[in-house]
Scaffold this motif. Structure first.
Motif, mmCIF file in Angstrom:
data_model
loop_
_atom_site.group_PDB
_atom_site.id
_atom_site.type_symbol
_atom_site.label_atom_id
_atom_site.label_comp_id
_atom_site.label_asym_id
_atom_site.label_seq_id
_atom_site.Cartn_x
_atom_site.Cartn_y
_atom_site.Cartn_z
ATOM 1 N N TYR A 5 0.877 -1.172 0.000
ATOM 2 C CA TYR A 5 0.000 0.000 0.000
ATOM 3 C C TYR A 5 0.909 1.215 0.000
ATOM 4 N N ILE A 6 0.379 2.357 -0.331
ATOM 5 C CA ILE A 6 1.217 3.548 -0.406
ATOM 6 C C ILE A 6 1.716 3.885 0.999
ATOM 7 N N GLY A 7 3.010 3.901 1.152
ATOM 8 C CA GLY A 7 3.600 4.173 2.454
ATOM 9 C C GLY A 7 4.172 2.939 3.126
ATOM 10 N N LYS A 8 3.830 1.764 2.628
ATOM 11 C CA LYS A 8 4.261 0.529 3.311
ATOM 12 C C LYS A 8 5.780 0.377 3.296
ATOM 13 N N ARG A 9 6.354 0.601 2.118
ATOM 14 C CA ARG A 9 7.803 0.449 2.027
ATOM 15 C C ARG A 9 8.514 1.452 2.942
ATOM 16 N N ALA A 10 7.985 2.667 2.952
ATOM 17 C CA ALA A 10 8.622 3.704 3.770
ATOM 18 C C ALA A 10 8.560 3.343 5.247
ATOM 19 N N GLN A 11 7.452 2.732 5.659
ATOM 20 C CA GLN A 11 7.288 2.419 7.076
ATOM 21 C C GLN A 11 8.185 1.265 7.523
ATOM 22 N N SER A 12 8.824 0.588 6.569
ATOM 23 C CA SER A 12 9.716 -0.497 6.969
ATOM 24 C C SER A 12 11.163 -0.019 7.109
ATOM 25 N N ARG A 13 11.398 1.272 6.929
ATOM 26 C CA ARG A 13 12.761 1.788 7.127
ATOM 27 C C ARG A 13 13.134 1.702 8.614
ATOM 28 N N SER A 14 14.399 1.548 8.875
ATOM 29 C CA SER A 14 14.832 1.258 10.243
ATOM 30 C C SER A 14 14.379 2.345 11.223
ATOM 31 N N PHE A 15 14.422 3.595 10.773
ATOM 32 C CA PHE A 15 14.059 4.683 11.675
ATOM 33 C C PHE A 15 12.579 4.595 12.070
ATOM 34 N N MET A 16 11.762 4.136 11.117
ATOM 35 C CA MET A 16 10.325 4.028 11.386
ATOM 36 C C MET A 16 10.021 2.875 12.345
ATOM 37 N N LYS A 17 10.924 1.941 12.404
ATOM 38 C CA LYS A 17 10.676 0.756 13.225
ATOM 39 C C LYS A 17 11.287 0.869 14.616
ATOM 40 N N GLN A 18 11.998 1.963 14.854
ATOM 41 C CA GLN A 18 12.634 2.123 16.160
ATOM 42 C C GLN A 18 11.602 2.138 17.278
ATOM 43 N N ARG A 19 11.895 1.406 18.326
ATOM 44 C CA ARG A 19 10.974 1.346 19.459
ATOM 45 C C ARG A 19 10.952 2.672 20.214
ATOM 46 N N SER A 20 12.013 3.452 20.051
ATOM 47 C CA SER A 20 12.110 4.683 20.841
ATOM 48 C C SER A 20 11.349 5.847 20.217
ATOM 49 N N ARG A 21 10.661 5.609 19.079
ATOM 50 C CA ARG A 21 9.841 6.700 18.521
ATOM 51 C C ARG A 21 8.804 7.139 19.542
ATOM 52 N N TRP A 22 8.519 8.439 19.541
ATOM 53 C CA TRP A 22 7.511 8.950 20.455
ATOM 54 C C TRP A 22 6.144 8.373 20.078
ATOM 55 N N GLN A 23 5.422 7.884 21.088
ATOM 56 C CA GLN A 23 4.155 7.212 20.785
ATOM 57 C C GLN A 23 3.013 7.785 21.616
ATOM 58 N N LEU A 24 1.820 7.560 21.092
ATOM 59 C CA LEU A 24 0.641 8.224 21.667
ATOM 60 C C LEU A 24 0.252 7.632 23.020
ATOM 61 N N VAL A 25 0.017 8.526 23.964
ATOM 62 C CA VAL A 25 -0.521 8.148 25.275
ATOM 63 C C VAL A 25 -1.513 9.231 25.704
ATOM 64 N N GLY A 26 -2.251 8.910 26.757
ATOM 65 C CA GLY A 26 -3.071 9.929 27.401
ATOM 66 C C GLY A 26 -2.247 10.603 28.480
ATOM 67 N N LEU A 27 -2.668 11.761 28.895
ATOM 68 C CA LEU A 27 -1.927 12.505 29.895
ATOM 69 C C LEU A 27 -2.919 13.092 30.886
ATOM 70 N N GLU A 28 -2.605 12.832 32.176
ATOM 71 C CA GLU A 28 -3.487 13.323 33.219
ATOM 72 C C GLU A 28 -2.741 14.422 33.963
ATOM 73 N N SER A 29 -3.314 15.577 34.042
ATOM 74 C CA SER A 29 -2.660 16.687 34.720
ATOM 75 C C SER A 29 -2.677 16.425 36.219
ATOM 76 N N LEU A 30 -1.536 16.642 36.885
ATOM 77 C CA LEU A 30 -1.444 16.308 38.311
ATOM 78 C C LEU A 30 -1.957 17.416 39.208
ATOM 79 N N ASP A 31 -2.069 18.639 38.643
ATOM 80 C CA ASP A 31 -2.532 19.721 39.509
ATOM 81 C C ASP A 31 -3.778 20.391 38.945
ATOM 82 N N LYS A 32 -4.562 19.626 38.170
ATOM 83 C CA LYS A 32 -5.850 20.117 37.642
ATOM 84 C C LYS A 32 -5.672 21.273 36.669
ATOM 85 N N ARG A 33 -4.427 21.508 36.221
ATOM 86 C CA ARG A 33 -4.202 22.590 35.257
ATOM 87 C C ARG A 33 -4.115 21.979 33.869
ATOM 88 N N ILE A 34 -4.527 22.763 32.884
ATOM 89 C CA ILE A 34 -4.424 22.285 31.505
ATOM 90 C C ILE A 34 -2.987 22.481 31.031
#
Lengths: 172, 976, 111
Positions: free
Chosen positions: B865-894
């Motif tokens: 599919y378009i993008g598949k080859r690119a996503q197999s590059r070593s940099f794309m497969k690095q485990r240390s890439r920043w990944q999506l999480v939720g974030l809970e504010s500890l002091d009720k501030r945005i």
């Protein structure tokens, strides 16, 4: 005070159908189904109520009274049975303006990078009007311009601005 | 009132009408001119030679030219929104009631305090700023820069909006002739005779150029030509139109002044022409060059051609006793014309060793002394010429005599106007005989066909005799770059090259000594040619001085680059109609007016305007958003989703194409069902997402993001046309054909059922991620059971023309359900509560689906599919890439959007290392606490860990890594 | 501002009616390509000063992609042709050689 260069009128109650097909194979069937001759490249064929415009090597635009749209789509789909094609109602996607008056050409010359003096009598030109897409062809006394529905207010504004009395392009 | 003006000649002035007087005001003084005057001629007629101050030394300045090249006589013109700085007095027609103010002086033109710079001028040589404002470093920001900024810029910019209209227009021609002089008119006639479509552009209100002044029978010849051309169908004669630039493939820009003389008549003030032509004829004439002698900048020193222009065209005597100084025959015309007008000509000073042409003989016959091998050592006078000190041109400036005079008419030869020729690549050659650059006919600018598309004619082509008395032969010009030839430094430091910017012969020579061998560098170092006339007066003289200083021939130095525009173009003309509501197309949905009527606070999305929220009385935007969210979560709300892209994809190979375009499998989607899909670029990055519905065996409907509709349609057509053109697929962008309304909330089904119709909306008949077609409330519709809010939700597509009708019916029917229109911000918050990503928030062109925990939407089965080859590059497969999480504010501030999570240590620049960033952050009224989404290194493996987000204020916000789904993790609300 | 003639509809469109698409005749490298091949496909561009082949879409017109052969230095247009053409046509090559006799195609014709 001089008159406006042309009158701008929003044309209502027009149906429009986009037809995509291989004209070499399906052209005759389309022509028969819509009752108009297939237009040449960048031309538009017309009778009293309907027009068939060449939009692209595999795309036509049928313009007709809105009440006839459903029937025309059914007829086209029937005629194109078994043929790889796309027939789709785009009546609501468009805004249509008629630019009529002695200086209608001047009005368009302010908006589009096109030499409308040279537009054949049955020519259809797709281009841009200022910053938005448009298709333009001749009607009695001027031109018809179709653009996108969402930009209708913008089109109306730039067309009317271009008709400013006294702003005809002939040298003064 | 009888008209008297001290310097108006008793007769003559072919352009003025003595019957009509025109009052005007200059620096508070009431003056009178005549109809047909320019500002310059009207001022000179009143004896007002002082018209400005130079930029750097504030030296007194009078006009030196009579046309567009004028560097000195610049005024602020008009008042309020019509105020314009730097208007050239020589090309501005005098109008009744004109108000002009002098520039670059304080408190007045006569008593200018800035003139102290003049006494200090030995301290301000070329490169002064570069050398001086270097040390100590902190001084730059707090001392030097503020001072320089205050004194920078000539004239002041207007502050009020321009009240006038401007427009643009396209024109097409076989031949455009630029220049309304004799050469241009003749070229136009020639082209017209061949049946070509010809446009002739003349910069001034009158045709003829120099010919009526320089040629006794010239006016008649011009009039006959103009009358002939104006009769022709295939010729358009446009006056007051300045061709300012020539670009690729015969694209010529010109500015026509329509109502500069009377902006109140309601027509556009100026028009910018965009002309396409097969051929351009440049008949742009030539500009006279000053001579470089000491104090050549004193008011009263003028170009010889300008002196005779003022006499012949306006009946104005720039002075009463004139000295002509020249290196060519042409300036003798000025002596003759001045003499014939009853003015005294003290002498013609000719630098050449001999002068015996017919023109020189005529001058001698008029008893005007002709002094050969003579030059001016120095001009006497401060604010006005009092006389000249004479010397041998071949010498070092030793005085051989003096002459009293009030005007010096100088001519250093002529330079063809080669600007348009050069703009698009035409080359020049150095003409040794006439000491000038002229177009090289062997190397013209090229058109699309590779053939030359510009021809220079007349003086613009170096034929300097074109406008003059053709029967009189003239002798060659002798190059004179410095007068006298061996002038010592003391004199050279007073020889002006650039009159506005105060660049002198000594400055250019200094630049050369300091190593500025390139003419472009010298220009910037000395500011030579950087004044408002862009070097029209100074360029050739300056580069000749530079060449001599570098001991190289002039063509080896070359010219600076000629860039458009030839004369300034107002920003108003460039913007023209594109201002206010016409600034750019504003796209409106079919329900736009309803939103407006209901107080929508707008958000621009592409060219669309979408309601951000609908604040009610007493509400700010935050409150409105919170109310809208709670209404949806508790009952039901409507969102105008018409802007979403809707692309139909049909054909035997449509499934195959969609499998290539989306990361997941679309070909296996059953008819009647919907599937969320991701689209990546060939470089692997996520670029769009949306729900795909399979309409029939061979037809799919792809929803795109609002901003993505045209782009994604183009993307589809690109791959279809250019890569897989043998696949049988047709696409159509139906975005505008449908109005689409999202109806979301636990009461959504109940509301829709109230409208009536033939579509079964029950959970059984229309489960999540399916669609059905029919009519609702009497309107043909397609209903998709899809949800971006996590609530029971239907998106209803109807023909755009009936969108408002459906919207109003829904609101009518849902009144008792507290039906609430909600905007894009409520939509954003609700999707974030559900942990749904948003293109443009969680993505920024460097994010792959895998970063966002969307691996489930990537087909493992597909080969490609378009993008598949690119996503197999070593940099794309690095485990240390920043990944999506939720974030809970500890002091009720945005924690603000974009805030960076810092890591231990610093980088090479001494900045804290980072380990993540916030991509979306909101207050959730549903949960009554802030929620956020973030991309964090190893994020999904670090649940519960805390991150620190330092703020610009120095305070540090803290957040805990949590699951990105904050609300209804089980999805129990989806079914109502 | 360039003018290019769309080979599909014959309209001589100015640049504002067209959308640029970068270098022409790139051959797609899919999942089977190695890193070097993919990098070349994705990033290596000739950026010629001189004869150049490029993609354009007649965006404010018939919507078709086409290819243009032109000289980026002199602005001469040698011709436009359909996007489905694997290599510049013989006509285009002839037009280029008329101006630059030493110019040689860097592809081999697969007849």
């Amino acid at each position: 005070m001089a008159d406006a260069l042309a009158t701008i009128t929003r044309a209502e109650n027009l149906g429009m159908v986009t037809i995509r097909a291989d004209f070499a194979r399906a052209g005759d069937a389309i022509a028969e189904a819509v009752g108009l001759a297939l237009p040449d490249v960048t031309r538009i064929t017309t009778d009293d109520s309907r027009s068939l415009g060449w939009m692209s090597p595999d795309e036509l635009l049928l313009i007709l009274p809105v009440s006839e749209t459903a029937g025309a789509i059914a007829a086209l789909e029937q005629a194109l049975t078994g043929e790889h094609s796309l027939v789709v109602n785009v009546s609501d996607a468009r805004a249509v303006f008629d630019v009529v008056g002695p200086h209608a050409t001047d009005v368009l010359a302010k908006l589009s990078p096109v030499d409308f003096v040279e537009l054949p009598q049955d020519g259809l030109r797709r281009t841009r009007a200022a910053q938005t897409a448009a298709a333009i062809w001749r009607i009695d006394g001027g031109f018809r311009l179709i653009g996108f529905r969402s930009t209708a207010d913008y089109l109306g504004l730039i067309l009317n601005n271009a008709t400013l009395a006294g702003s005809q392009l002939a040298p003064r | 009132m009888t008209y008297t003006a001290p310097f108006r000649l008793p007769q003559g002035g072919r352009l003025i009408d003595r019957a009509f007087q025109i009052p005007f005001r200059f620096d508070g003084r009431h003056l009178r001119g005549l109809e047909g005057d320019t500002l310059a001629s009207a001022m000179l007629a009143n004896g007002q030679m002082l018209m400005g101050r130079s930029f750097k030394y504030h030296r007194p300045r009078g006009p030196i030219a009579s046309g567009a090249e004028e560097p000195n006589a610049l005024f602020g013109l008009g008042q309020g929104g019509r105020f314009e700085p730097n208007q050239r007095a020589t090309t501005t027609t005098l109008l009744p009631g004109m108000v002009l103010g002098s520039q670059n002086c304080w408190p007045s033109l006569d008593a200018d305090i800035g003139a102290v710079n003049n006494w200090l001028s030995p301290m301000f040589p070329a490169g002064f700023y570069y050398k001086t404002f270097m040390h100590p470093r902190p001084f730059w920001k707090h001392v030097f820069e503020p001072i320089i900024r205050r004194s920078a810029g000539l004239g002041r910019a207007p502050t009020d909006p321009d009240p006038d209209r401007y427009e643009q227009a396209y024109a097409f021609a076989d031949v455009v002739v630029v220049g309304g002089g004799i050469a241009g008119l003749q070229a136009a006639k020639q082209a017209a005779d061949q049946g070509q479509r010809v446009i002739v552009l003349g910069q001034s209100p009158i045709w003829g150029g120099r010919t009526p002044v320089d040629h006794k029978g010239g006016a008649a010849v011009v009039n006959a030509l103009v009358a002939d051309l104006e009769r022709r169908e295939n010729v358009t004669m446009r006056r007051n139109t300045m061709a300012t630039g020539l670009y690729d493939h015969g694209y010529l820009i010109a500015r026509e002044a329509l109502a500069d003389h009377d902006p109140n008549q309601g027509i556009p003030r100026q028009r910018l022409w965009r002309i396409r032509t097969q051929q351009v004829v440049t008949a742009t004439g030539a500009l006279e060059r000053p001579l470089a002698f000491a104090c050549n900048d004193v008011p009263g020193v003028m170009l010889a051609s300008a002196v005779r222009d003022f006499i012949v065209n306006y009946g104005v005597a720039p002075g009463k006793r004139i000295v002509v100084v020249t290196n060519n025959d042409d300036a003798y015309r000025t002596a003759l014309i001045a003499h014939d007008s009853g003015l005294e000509v003290a002498a013609v000073i000719d630098a050449r060793p001999t002068a015996d042409s017919e023109l020189a003989q005529a001058v001698r016959a008029a008893n005007i002394p002709v002094l050969t091998d003579t030059g001016i050592a120095k001009v006497k006078g401060g604010r006005h010429v009092d006389g000249v000190v004479l010397c041998r041109q071949q010498g070092d400036g030793q005085q051989i005599g003096t002459l009293d005079c009030d005007v010096v008419a100088m001519s250093g030869g002529w330079s063809p106007v080669v600007h348009l020729w050069s703009h698009c690549g035409g080359k020049l050659l150095w003409d040794e005989a006439e000491a000038m650059f002229r177009p090289n006919p062997e190397r013209p600018p090229l058109g699309a066909d590779g053939q030359g598309n510009v021809t220079a004619v007349g003086a613009a082509n170096g034929d300097l005799r074109a406008a003059g008395d053709l029967e009189r032969r003239e002798l060659p010009t002798m190059p004179v770059w410095v007068m006298p030839q061996n002038a010592p430094y003391k004199l050279r430091a007073k020889m002006w090259l650039d009159f506005q910017n105060d660049v002198k012969v000594s400055d250019v020579q200094l630049a050369a000594r300091e190593g500025y061998a390139s003419v472009e560098h010298t220009k910037r170092y000395t500011t030579l040619g950087m004044a408002t006339d862009q070097g029209k007066v100074s360029n050739i003289n300056g580069l000749a001085i530079l060449s001599n200083a570098l001991s190289q021939p002039i063509p080896a130095t070359g010219t600076t680059t000629f860039r458009p525009p030839y004369t300034p173009v107002t920003l108003a003309t460039i913007a023209a109609d594109a201002r206010g509501d016409a600034f750019q197309p504003l796209r409106k949905t079919p329900m736009h007016a309803w939103h407006e009527a209901h107080g929508a606070s707008w958000e621009p999305v592409g060219h669309w305007r979408r309601p951000y929220c609908y604040p009610q009385a007493g509400e700010d935007r935050d409150k409105a958003v919170n109310r809208e969210i709670l209404a949806v979560r508790r009952s039901v709300g409507t969102l105008d989703a018409s802007t979403l892209g809707k692309i139909i994809v049909k054909g035997p190979d449509a499934g195959k194409l969609l499998d290539m375009l989306y990361t997941n499998m679309m070909s296996t989607l059953p008819v009647g069902k919907c599937r969320y899909g991701l689209m990546c670029s060939e470089n692997g990055f996520l670029m769009d997402d949306g729900v795909v519905a399979r309409l029939s065996d061979d037809t799919w409907l792809c929803h795109t993001t609002t901003g993505g509709a045209d782009r994604i349609h183009g993307h589809m057509e690109d791959w279809l046309q250019c890569e897989w053109w043998d696949w049988q697929v047709y696409t159509a962008n139906l975005t505008e054909q449908y109005a689409q309304i999202a109806v979301a909330g636990p009461k959504a089904r109940e509301l829709l059922q109230r409208l009536g119709g033939d579509i079964d909306l029950s959970q059984e008949a229309l489960p999540f991620m399916t669609w059905a077609e029919g009519q609702i409330g009497g309107i043909p519709a397609r209903i998709y059971r899809i949800s971006f809010s996590g609530e029971l939700s239907y998106e209803i597509a109807v023909p755009a023309g009936r969108g408002l009708e459906l919207w109003e019916k829904l609101h009518e029917a849902g009144r008792d359900l507290n039906i609430t229109p909600y905007g894009t911000e409520a939509m954003h918050v609700m999707r974030a509560e559900k942990g749904f990503i948003m293109i443009g928030d969680e993505t920024d062109g460097t994010i792959i689906p895998q970063d966002l925990g969307l691996g489930w939407a990537i087909s493992k089965k597909k080969q490609d599919y378009i993008g598949k080859r690119a996503q197999s590059r070593s940099f794309m497969k690095q485990r240390s890439r920043w990944q999506l999480v939720g974030l809970e504010s500890l002091d009720k501030r945005i924690i603000p959007d974009g805030a960076l999570a810092v890591d231990e240590g610093t980088n090479a620049n001494g900045q804290r290392k980072t380990q993540g960033r916030v991509t979306s952050s909101y207050y959730s009224p549903t949960l009554d606490r802030p929620i956020a989404m973030a991309l964090v290194r190893h994020g999904p493996d670090r649940m519960g860990q805390e991150l620190e987000f330092p703020m610009p204020s120095g305070e540090v916000l803290k957040g805990r890594i949590v699951d990105p789904v904050f609300y209804d993790k089980e999805g129990s609300r989806l079914n109502g | 501002m360039l003018i290019l003639t769309c080979p599909y509809c014959g309209v001589a469109a100015e640049e504002t009616e067209l959308a640029p698409g970068g270098e022409a005749h790139l051959k797609r490298v899919g999942p089977d390509g190695d890193d070097q091949q993919f990098e070349a496909y994705m990033f290596d561009r000739k950026n010629e000063k001189g004869v150049h082949f490029e993609r354009w879409r007649h965006a404010y017109g018939c919507g078709k992609w086409f290819l243009a052969a032109r000289d980026t230095n002199t602005l001469q247009v040698y011709g436009t042709y359909r996007a489905q053409t694997p290599h510049p046509t013989d006509d285009i090559v002839a037009a280029i050689r008329k101006v630059s006799p030493d110019w040689n195609p860097d592809w081999t014709r697969a007849e």
